[in-house]
Design an enzyme around this catalytic site. Structure first.
Site, PDB file in Angstrom:
ATOM      1  N   PHE A 147     -36.860   3.569 -36.096  1.00 20.81           N
ATOM      2  CA  PHE A 147     -37.476   2.592 -35.197  1.00 20.81           C
ATOM      3  C   PHE A 147     -38.945   2.953 -35.077  1.00 20.81           C
ATOM      4  O   PHE A 147     -39.292   4.003 -34.533  1.00 20.81           O
ATOM      5  CB  PHE A 147     -36.833   2.559 -33.801  1.00 20.81           C
ATOM      6  CG  PHE A 147     -37.474   1.496 -32.939  1.00 20.81           C
ATOM      7  CD1 PHE A 147     -37.001   0.195 -32.951  1.00 20.81           C
ATOM      8  CD2 PHE A 147     -38.594   1.783 -32.169  1.00 20.81           C
ATOM      9  CE1 PHE A 147     -37.622  -0.803 -32.200  1.00 20.81           C
ATOM     10  CE2 PHE A 147     -39.223   0.794 -31.418  1.00 20.81           C
ATOM     11  CZ  PHE A 147     -38.738  -0.505 -31.444  1.00 20.81           C
ATOM     12  N   ASP A 232     -43.690  10.321 -36.461  1.00 17.70           N
ATOM     13  CA  ASP A 232     -43.747   9.372 -35.347  1.00 17.70           C
ATOM     14  C   ASP A 232     -43.167  10.060 -34.110  1.00 17.70           C
ATOM     15  O   ASP A 232     -41.957  10.147 -33.932  1.00 17.70           O
ATOM     16  CB  ASP A 232     -42.955   8.099 -35.690  1.00 17.70           C
ATOM     17  CG  ASP A 232     -43.023   7.066 -34.562  1.00 17.70           C
ATOM     18  OD1 ASP A 232     -43.432   7.423 -33.438  1.00 17.70           O
ATOM     19  OD2 ASP A 232     -42.644   5.900 -34.809  1.00 17.70           O
ATOM     20  N   LYS A 261     -46.422   5.715 -25.832  1.00 19.12           N
ATOM     21  CA  LYS A 261     -45.570   5.778 -24.653  1.00 19.12           C
ATOM     22  C   LYS A 261     -46.138   6.681 -23.546  1.00 19.12           C
ATOM     23  O   LYS A 261     -46.997   6.247 -22.799  1.00 19.12           O
ATOM     24  CB  LYS A 261     -44.153   6.176 -25.062  1.00 19.12           C
ATOM     25  CG  LYS A 261     -43.505   5.053 -25.901  1.00 19.12           C
ATOM     26  CD  LYS A 261     -42.007   5.069 -25.913  1.00 19.12           C
ATOM     27  CE  LYS A 261     -41.448   3.750 -26.428  1.00 19.12           C
ATOM     28  NZ  LYS A 261     -41.002   3.767 -27.818  1.00 19.12           N
TER      29      LYS A 261
HETATM   30  C1  PLP Z   1     -41.314   2.781 -28.851  1.00 20.75           C
HETATM   31  C2  PLP Z   1     -41.549   3.315 -30.204  1.00 20.75           C
HETATM   32  C3  PLP Z   1     -42.487   2.723 -31.073  1.00 20.75           C
HETATM   33  C4  PLP Z   1     -43.214   1.453 -30.725  1.00 20.75           C
HETATM   34  O1  PLP Z   1     -43.968   1.548 -29.559  1.00 20.75           O
HETATM   35  P1  PLP Z   1     -44.401   0.215 -28.778  1.00 20.75           P
HETATM   36  O2  PLP Z   1     -45.361   0.703 -27.745  1.00 20.75           O
HETATM   37  O3  PLP Z   1     -43.164  -0.391 -28.189  1.00 20.75           O
HETATM   38  O4  PLP Z   1     -45.045  -0.683 -29.778  1.00 20.75           O
HETATM   39  C5  PLP Z   1     -42.694   3.325 -32.289  1.00 20.75           C
HETATM   40  N1  PLP Z   1     -42.025   4.422 -32.666  1.00 20.75           N
HETATM   41  C6  PLP Z   1     -41.120   5.017 -31.868  1.00 20.75           C
HETATM   42  C7  PLP Z   1     -40.415   6.252 -32.316  1.00 20.75           C
HETATM   43  C8  PLP Z   1     -40.832   4.468 -30.616  1.00 20.75           C
HETATM   44  O5  PLP Z   1     -39.901   5.024 -29.839  1.00 20.75           O
END
Ligand code: PLP
Length: 406
Positions: A147, A232, A261
């Site tokens: 994700f 990520d 986040k």
């Molecule tokens: C939430 C998330 C994203 C995307 O972040 P947004 O601020 O919702 O665009 C990307 N990678 C990971 C691992 C995430 O948990």
């Protein structure tokens, strides 16, 4: 447009959303009106313990006093300049974030998806300018179950059909391999590979934790293959796992780290690409940008977040309370819990499907004053703010036990 004379109830507000809001979410039926620390309160004044923490955007709880104060101070001075001009908050933010993450340079953006998109652009540019990959042939290797966000490029290499179907055509240049499988990764990497992009722990997939040695293996493999390791850490980073970054668990240093986040302290969207100078240095004026990226309000809040993490207190809390969480969940295995995966204050809990779906369970927990989020099938995810006390955590585990064994 009619405005009701009386304050609207939760039920009324939920019904009011249906005709006017796109239906891209299916929230639990709770309407939150205020929050502080780990507690949220709905329109009727019912209190709930927040065990989701905005998918880790609220690692420091709701309205942490130091973060709110930083935001207030900045609101009274300067909020936006665009990057057409310098602002006095940006250099201090970048310096401290680079130091915290052990990198040289920072590219500030807003949302997580933008950080991932930016990381992909940087990796491709690096592949052409530094590695010498022929124009427009660079590939990026990603993991199944990933994700990384919701843009068309990112959902294009998702393996979740709900996230992907109906949104093509998609950008080429991505190869998907199984997660936690170094042999598959090795087979997918070749001379065209700009980067391997993975989550050190797959949060949305159900808090999937790779075997010890996997992250170190990815580091070793990418170094040998001459491609970048892009981690990520948007959900796993900034204290959640008991470390500043989840890759710290294996003392691994990626070439590029993606943050988001919690970097915005639950107040504003703040994300960043952090990396070595040889990598982020490939960008030149005009090649990438964002109107809001690096704005002074975001930089002020982001700096206050980094200050909280510099103390090590939150990482320590996550590690210590993570032991309590693990013990509590271990005691529930065979009593409603089929299995779980946990690191720090973060757990994916597989509930016995006979007890209902993850959604059913989330609704039952909500009625008991606990807010959680289901992921796939019968898995729920627990990720309380790192400010939760041991008593609050034990209370939450008690409620979970009560609901599971009712
Ligand atoms: C939430 C998330 C994203 C995307 O972040 P947004 O601020 O919702 O665009 C990307 N990678 C990971 C691992 C995430 O948990």
């Amino acid at each position: 447009m009619t405005t009701p004379a009386h304050p609207r109830t939760s039920d009324e507000l939920i019904r009011a959303e249906e005709p006017v809001l796109a239906h891209n979410y299916h929230p639990l039926p709770v309407v939150v009106a205020r929050a502080e620390g780990v507690w949220m309160e709905d329109v009727e004044g019912r209190r709930y313990l927040d065990l989701l923490a905005g998918y880790s955007a609220l690692n420091f709880g709701h309205r942490h006093p130091a973060l709110v104060a930083a935001a207030h101070r900045q609101l009274d001075r300067l909020t936006l300049t665009s990057r057409a001009f310098h602002n006095d908050r940006l250099a201090p933010f970048a310096e401290r974030l680079a130091a915290l993450t052990g990198t040289d340079m920072v590219l500030p953006m807003n949302t997580g998806a933008e950080a991932v998109e930016s990381g992909i652009k940087v990796a491709r540019k690096w592949a052409y300018d530094v590695k010498g990959v022929p124009a427009d042939t660079a590939t990026i290797v990603v993991a199944a179950g990933n994700f990384h966000g919701r843009t068309t490029t990112l959902v294009g290499f998702s393996t979740d059909e709900t996230a992907r179907a109906g949104f093509g055509p998609f950008a080429p240049g991505f190869r998907v391999v199984p997660y936690n499988d170094l042999a598959a990764l090795e087979a997918a990497v070749d001379g065209t590979t700009a980067a391997v992009l993975i989550e050190p722990i797959q949060g949305e997939a159900g808090v999937l934790i790779p075997d010890d040695g996997y992250l170190a293996g990815v580091r070793e493999l990418t170094r040998r293959a001459g491609c970048l390791f892009v981690a990520d850490e948007i959900q796993s980073g900034l204290g959640r796992t008991g470390h500043t970054l989840a890759v710290d668990h294996e003392a691994v240093v990626p070439d590029v780290v993606l943050l988001g986040k919690a970097l915005g302290g639950g107040i504003v969207p703040v994300s960043a690409v952090a990396g070595r100078r040889e990598v982020l240095g490939v960008l030149h004026p005009g090649e990438h940008g964002s109107t809001f990226g690096g704005n002074p309000l975001a930089a002020a809040v982001g700096t206050a977040v980094v200050e909280l993490l510099e103390t090590g207190e939150f990482q320590r809390r996550a590690a210590e309370l993570g032991v309590v969480l693990r013990e509590g969940l271990t005691a529930l295995v065979g009593r409603g819990v089929v299995g779980f995966r946990a690191r720090g204050l973060w757990a994916g809990v597989d509930v016995d499907p006979a007890l209902g779906t993850g959604r059913d369970l989330s609704e039952r927990l909500m009625r008991e004053g606990l807010l959680v989020k289901d992921t796939h099938g019968s898995t729920i995810r627990l990720a309380p703010p790192l400010t939760i006390t041991e008593d609050e955590l034990r209370g939450a585990l008690g409620t979970l036990e009560k609901v599971l064994t009712a």
